[in-house]
Scaffold this motif. Structure first.
Motif, PDB file in Angstrom:
ATOM      1  N   ASP A  18      -5.198  -7.612   7.561  1.00 31.47           N
ATOM      2  CA  ASP A  18      -3.813  -7.171   7.742  1.00 31.47           C
ATOM      3  C   ASP A  18      -2.833  -8.153   7.134  1.00 31.47           C
ATOM      4  OD1 ASP A  18      -4.695  -5.048   9.110  1.00 31.47           O
ATOM      5  OD2 ASP A  18      -3.763  -5.571  11.030  1.00 31.47           O
ATOM      6  N   PHE A  19      -1.706  -7.624   6.664  1.00 30.08           N
ATOM      7  CA  PHE A  19      -0.590  -8.506   6.316  1.00 30.08           C
ATOM      8  C   PHE A  19      -0.115  -9.180   7.603  1.00 30.08           C
ATOM      9  CE2 PHE A  19       1.275  -6.602   2.154  1.00 30.08           C
ATOM     10  CZ  PHE A  19       0.098  -6.930   1.513  1.00 30.08           C
ATOM     11  N   GLY A  20       0.267 -10.436   7.503  1.00 28.46           N
ATOM     12  CA  GLY A  20       0.698 -11.170   8.681  1.00 28.46           C
ATOM     13  C   GLY A  20      -0.426 -12.022   9.249  1.00 28.46           C
ATOM     14  N   GLY A  21      -1.672 -11.808   8.758  1.00 29.04           N
ATOM     15  CA  GLY A  21      -2.798 -12.623   9.192  1.00 29.04           C
ATOM     16  C   GLY A  21      -2.884 -13.899   8.388  1.00 29.04           C
ATOM     17  N   VAL A  22      -4.007 -14.617   8.506  1.00 29.25           N
ATOM     18  CA  VAL A  22      -4.111 -15.929   7.852  1.00 29.25           C
ATOM     19  C   VAL A  22      -4.426 -15.801   6.367  1.00 29.25           C
ATOM     20  CG1 VAL A  22      -4.759 -17.150   9.930  1.00 29.25           C
ATOM     21  CG2 VAL A  22      -6.541 -16.126   8.509  1.00 29.25           C
ATOM     22  N   HIS A  23      -4.943 -14.638   5.942  1.00 23.69           N
ATOM     23  CA  HIS A  23      -5.292 -14.487   4.527  1.00 23.69           C
ATOM     24  C   HIS A  23      -4.143 -13.840   3.772  1.00 23.69           C
ATOM     25  CE1 HIS A  23      -9.328 -15.587   5.562  1.00 23.69           C
ATOM     26  NE2 HIS A  23      -9.450 -14.573   6.384  1.00 23.69           N
ATOM     27  N   ARG A  24      -3.685 -14.523   2.724  1.00 25.38           N
ATOM     28  CA  ARG A  24      -2.634 -13.951   1.889  1.00 25.38           C
ATOM     29  C   ARG A  24      -3.272 -13.446   0.612  1.00 25.38           C
ATOM     30  NH1 ARG A  24      -0.586 -18.707   3.755  1.00 25.38           N
ATOM     31  NH2 ARG A  24      -1.192 -19.765   1.831  1.00 25.38           N
ATOM     32  N   TYR A  25      -2.942 -12.234   0.234  1.00 26.04           N
ATOM     33  CA  TYR A  25      -3.488 -11.715  -1.014  1.00 26.04           C
ATOM     34  C   TYR A  25      -2.558 -10.673  -1.596  1.00 26.04           C
ATOM     35  CZ  TYR A  25      -5.102  -7.904   1.983  1.00 26.04           C
ATOM     36  OH  TYR A  25      -5.158  -6.861   2.874  1.00 26.04           O
ATOM     37  N   ASN A  26      -2.864 -10.261  -2.816  1.00 26.36           N
ATOM     38  CA  ASN A  26      -2.002  -9.334  -3.545  1.00 26.36           C
ATOM     39  C   ASN A  26      -2.594  -7.930  -3.519  1.00 26.36           C
ATOM     40  OD1 ASN A  26       0.236  -8.709  -5.253  1.00 26.36           O
ATOM     41  ND2 ASN A  26      -1.144  -8.698  -7.015  1.00 26.36           N
ATOM     42  N   VAL A  27      -1.739  -6.943  -3.345  1.00 27.22           N
ATOM     43  CA  VAL A  27      -2.154  -5.544  -3.441  1.00 27.22           C
ATOM     44  C   VAL A  27      -1.434  -4.945  -4.635  1.00 27.22           C
ATOM     45  CG1 VAL A  27      -2.194  -3.298  -2.292  1.00 27.22           C
ATOM     46  CG2 VAL A  27      -2.370  -5.388  -0.945  1.00 27.22           C
ATOM     47  N   THR A  28      -2.139  -4.302  -5.536  1.00 29.25           N
ATOM     48  CA  THR A  28      -1.494  -3.744  -6.724  1.00 29.25           C
ATOM     49  C   THR A  28      -2.203  -2.475  -7.171  1.00 29.25           C
ATOM     50  OG1 THR A  28      -0.909  -4.177  -9.031  1.00 29.25           O
ATOM     51  CG2 THR A  28      -2.901  -5.220  -8.234  1.00 29.25           C
ATOM     52  N   LEU A  30      -2.492  -1.971 -10.344  1.00 29.34           N
ATOM     53  CA  LEU A  30      -3.112  -2.361 -11.606  1.00 29.34           C
ATOM     54  C   LEU A  30      -4.584  -2.663 -11.379  1.00 29.34           C
ATOM     55  CD1 LEU A  30      -0.362  -4.897 -12.746  1.00 29.34           C
ATOM     56  CD2 LEU A  30      -0.693  -2.582 -13.613  1.00 29.34           C
ATOM     57  N   PHE A  37      -5.662  -9.807  -7.919  1.00 29.62           N
ATOM     58  CA  PHE A  37      -4.728 -10.096  -8.999  1.00 29.62           C
ATOM     59  C   PHE A  37      -5.074  -9.299 -10.252  1.00 29.62           C
ATOM     60  CE2 PHE A  37      -4.177 -13.961  -6.396  1.00 29.62           C
ATOM     61  CZ  PHE A  37      -2.814 -13.811  -6.170  1.00 29.62           C
ATOM     62  N   PRO A  38      -4.048  -8.864 -11.002  1.00 29.35           N
ATOM     63  CA  PRO A  38      -4.278  -8.038 -12.186  1.00 29.35           C
ATOM     64  C   PRO A  38      -5.225  -8.696 -13.179  1.00 29.35           C
ATOM     65  CG  PRO A  38      -1.951  -8.073 -11.649  1.00 29.35           C
ATOM     66  CD  PRO A  38      -2.616  -9.062 -10.741  1.00 29.35           C
TER      67      PRO A  38
END
Lengths: 218, 158
Positions: A18-28, A30, A37-38
């Motif tokens: 989930d967004f807001g958790g400890v893992h940050r990542y990108n959704v796209t 592309l 990541f693209p």
């Protein structure tokens, strides 16, 4: 980074958190790598496409919506969809009282193509007829599915598909002795005919094609 | 504020690639719909800080309705419109802020449309913190973003 939101787990699903958790990542939207990541690396592009296609194809049976009519003991199975399914059902319901073992499989999902469903209902039939109002695309898919090696469960070598297209009335007679309907029988209720068909729906043409096929006119 | 508490939602365009360059929760969505996706994020997790960077074409033409209604609903998020007066990445088409007399790939004989005042529109639609600055005024921009981050309401800048 040791967190891979787009690296499929063993069950083929993604561990996206989930967004807001400890893992940050990108959704796209592309084409992206396992971090989100693209990327335009051919290997990564192929891997992603394979994953996306498999996700659909491996679950086609689950996604399929369809309706069945009189298929329990049917020796002749009509496969149809959309408005032509109504014409096909009309045929089935007018032949059942005459003792013909005929039924209808109405497909409501055409893509992803529900091959499992087709095999399940058509492999025990003597004849499969595809009723469709186009250039016969679904007939080809059904033929491929039913004739595929290993598809037969009833031990019957070949089933013959028939398709009727608007303006073509093209049809293929099934092999003699593989079922089908006695040509001497009247296939339509006399109270209804002659009948004016509206020019748009094509039901008249489909019905005409079906009648011609079984009464030996065509 | 931790990076885990920030979600950046963008649409399509030069401006929207910004989400892939930040180490937040970043969501790169479809053309013009960044505010709609951002609304969904904010509704599901209101405790998160949502930032929505958009371009002028993305925010005002394709996403014009989303922009107006996000302001009207006074959703607690930060919308940033980066105005370069053109659809850059998609091929140089004129945008709502191109202005008359400017040449673009879709206006080879120059553009005949008036632009409009986005600050006025955002204010009229109900945005509670509205500011405009330029990339030349770096200090002012940082100051505006800082002040905006302390206001709890739909915010818009540039």
């Amino acid at each position: 980074v040791d967190y891979h939101p787009y690296l499929p787990r063993e069950d083929g699903r993604l561990p996206m958190s989930d967004f807001g958790g400890v893992h940050r990542y990108n959704v796209t939207g592309l084409v992206h790598d396992m971090w989100g990541f693209p990327s335009d690396n051919p290997k990564i592009v192929h891997g992603l496409l394979r994953h996306l296609v498999d996700k659909i194809e491996n679950n086609a049976g689950q996604m399929a919506r369809y309706r069945t009519f009189y298929l329990e003991d049917a020796e002749t199975v009509l496969v149809s969809f959309g408005s032509s399914a109504r014409s096909a059902l009309h045929i089935v319901e007018s032949l059942r009282p005459r003792g013909q073992k005929i039924g209808l499989l109405e497909l409501q999902t055409l893509w992803p193509f529900p091959a499992e469903v087709i095999r399940h209902y058509c492999n025990t039939a003597k004849t499969t007829v595809v009723v469709e109002m186009n250039m016969g695309q679904v007939c080809q898919m059904v033929k491929t599915t039913v004739d595929a090696p290993g598809a037969g469960v009833s031990g019957q070598p070949h089933r013959r598909g028939v398709h009727h297209t608007h303006g073509h009335q093209e049809h293929t007679a099934p092999d003699q002795g593989q079922g089908g309907i006695d040509g001497s029988q009247r296939l339509y209720p006399s109270a209804v005919f002659p009948h004016l068909w509206c020019s748009g729906c094509g039901h008249g043409i489909v019905l005409n094609g079906l009648i011609r096929r079984w009464s030996g006119w065509g | 504020m931790s990076r885990n508490e920030i979600v950046m939602v963008s649409g399509i365009g030069c401006s929207s690639r910004i989400s892939g360059y930040m180490d937040f929760h970043t969501l790169h969505t479809i053309h013009g719909r960044a505010l709609a996706f951002a609304t969904g994020v904010k509704l599901s997790k209101p405790e998160l800080n949502v930032i929505v960077p958009m371009g002028d074409g993305d925010a005002l033409s394709i996403g014009g309705n989303h922009f107006i209604h996000a302001a009207r609903r006074n959703i607690d998020m930060t919308a940033i419109v980066m105005n370069n007066r053109i659809y850059g990445m998609t091929g140089g088409q004129y945008s709502p802020l191109t202005g008359p007399g400017m040449m673009a790939t879709t206006a080879p004989y120059t553009n005949i449309d008036q632009g409009f005042d986005v600050v006025e529109m955002a204010t009229a639609a109900g945005a509670t913190f509205v500011a405009r600055t330029t990339t030349y005024h770096v200090q002012q921009m940082a100051d505006i973003i800082r002040r905006r981050s302390c206001t709890r309401a739909f915010r818009w800048s540039r």
